[in-house]
Motif scaffolding. Structure first.
Motif, PDB file in Angstrom:
ATOM      1  N   ARG A 176       1.724  -2.456  12.182  1.00 39.55           N
ATOM      2  CA  ARG A 176       1.522  -1.132  12.155  1.00 39.55           C
ATOM      3  C   ARG A 176       1.851  -0.514  13.351  1.00 39.55           C
ATOM      4  O   ARG A 176       1.344  -1.302  14.417  1.00 39.55           O
ATOM      5  CB  ARG A 176       0.066  -0.735  11.521  1.00 39.55           C
ATOM      6  N   ARG A 187       3.606  -4.597   4.324  1.00 33.57           N
ATOM      7  CA  ARG A 187       2.300  -4.858   4.646  1.00 33.57           C
ATOM      8  C   ARG A 187       2.134  -6.190   5.704  1.00 33.57           C
ATOM      9  O   ARG A 187       1.119  -6.208   6.496  1.00 33.57           O
ATOM     10  CB  ARG A 187       1.504  -5.531   3.195  1.00 33.57           C
ATOM     11  N   THR A 217      -5.096  -4.409  -4.098  1.00 34.39           N
ATOM     12  CA  THR A 217      -4.442  -3.242  -3.390  1.00 34.39           C
ATOM     13  C   THR A 217      -2.712  -3.060  -4.065  1.00 34.39           C
ATOM     14  O   THR A 217      -2.107  -2.198  -3.483  1.00 34.39           O
ATOM     15  CB  THR A 217      -4.134  -3.442  -1.907  1.00 34.39           C
ATOM     16  N   ALA A 242       2.160   0.629   1.978  1.00 29.82           N
ATOM     17  CA  ALA A 242       1.286  -0.250   2.634  1.00 29.82           C
ATOM     18  C   ALA A 242      -0.327  -0.211   2.022  1.00 29.82           C
ATOM     19  O   ALA A 242      -1.101  -1.018   2.142  1.00 29.82           O
ATOM     20  CB  ALA A 242       0.952  -0.138   4.330  1.00 29.82           C
TER      21      ALA A 242
END
Lengths: 252, 252
Positions: free
Chosen positions: A251, A247, A100, A193
């Motif tokens: 959120r 990250r 990622t 993210a």
């Protein structure tokens, strides 16, 4: 010994043999810790016993050299009396499908910067570093030293042509963000993210303009003082740790 | 020439004369750009004309040396044919009263790291760098080179005793945050928008435990992979750019 000297001094020799040299007990220990397969370890009398014992335990051939030989061969100014030969650690580009956060180097030319970059990438949790054609060889002895063992922990891909690499990475869904000394979006205002590949360029010239079509955007680190005050290793560290920060953030 | 060699190789000589040496056209040009007062410029034939013209225009004495002399004197492996002598640029500690972001070095020992630290500090908008006793001398030729001119733009304070420095800085209202490889607060969860001094320690040993009483807290950069994967210059850059980020962010 000619072979060791060749592997240390010439990229072409390394590429032909797909092998490189580790210098000093610290880095040889790091390699053994990481379970890296070593072809052979070369020592003179006085080498750290623990390293030799561990190399032997790992089934690595240990060869003794006459006093002074390593000092003549080694790239370092104050060499430690151990050298080892390891196979290239190249990972296939496909590994990027599963990460990622990646860094793609296009034309990074300073071996020390490349080593620092690897070290910071590992610390930031980067899943792969891709070195495209024109970037420094990660098996350069200076890079190996500056990476402080990170080379054994972050998958490194010998990428080939930058446009082809970026096209494939884009197809896998990573957002390709070029690092620009000015004119890009403030990196702290960009959503990092999701799956992200930072594309970093040459210390003096940045990214080739022709690469623009293969990027999804540009990010810039706002700087006080004079422009271009960060080296490419530091800039990459700042970008990757901002991605790590976002990250970790809850959120909304 | 003995004086130049002495100033390059011995801190004690630099401290006694309060003077240091700049090597190469790039850094001499940077100094002239920044309006730094140079005591003298030394050249051999072949030195960049533009640098000489500018030095002369700035009223700096230009002295010609016999061919080969600079090469013998200089600290660099591939010296450029210009040296200059400048006075120490030390700022008084009181300057920290007026800054909102400072870096205090305690025992930073690698000259290259110290130079990178200065360079990143400038780029992050740090108002002062304080080097306490036991930290590398910022006028070390390797530090001057690695700082890439930042030395002329960030006020540098020769701090003396670390505890005394931290006590005064604390009295002026800066929050003194020690950088710790582990165990401190996540640096991204700490409010860095107010007046802040990051206190960074030795590459291998970190901060002396006795300093704890002179700190308001510790911050840690969460790292993936193995511990202690960042060098002190990179770590300081990450901390300072996080402070810069928080200061750009709209306050709730």
């Amino acid at each position: 010994m000619k072979r060791l000297r060749r592997l240390l001094s010439r990229r072409r020799a390394r590429d032909a043999e797909q092998a490189f040299v580790l210098e000093g007990t610290t880095i040889v220990d790091e390699a053994l810790d990481a379970g890296i397969e070593l072809e052979a370890v070369f020592v003179t009398a006085g080498a750290a016993e623990s390293t030799l014992d561990r190399a032997a335990a790992a089934g690595v051939a240990v060869r003794e050299l006459a006093p002074g030989v390593i000092e003549r061969v080694a790239d370092t100014v104050t060499p430690q009396p151990v050298l080892a030969v390891a196979r290239y650690l190249d990972a296939p580009l496909e590994i990027v499908q599963d990460v990622t956060l990646a860094v793609v180097c296009v034309g990074v030319s300073d071996p020390g910067n490349a080593g620092t970059l690897l070290r910071s990438a590992e610390a930031a949790g980067v899943g792969a570093v891709v070195c495209c054609d024109g970037s420094v060889d990660v098996y350069n002895p200076k890079t190996v030293r500056a990476s402080a063992g990170a080379l054994f922990h972050v998958p490194v891909v010998a990428g080939g042509d930058a446009v082809a690499v970026l096209d494939r990475i884009g197809g896998w869904g990573l957002r390709r963000l070029g690092a620009a000394p000015s004119g890009g979006d403030d990196y702290t205002n960009v959503d990092l993210a999701g799956p992200t590949a930072f594309v970093v360029g040459n210390e003096a010239h940045g990214l080739p303009p022709a690469l623009g079509r293969s990027l999804d955007g540009h990010v810039t680190i706002p700087m006080a003082g004079r422009a271009e005050s960060l080296n490419v290793g530091t800039a990459t560290a700042i970008l990757c740790f901002e991605a790590a920060r976002q990250r970790r953030e809850p959120r909304p």
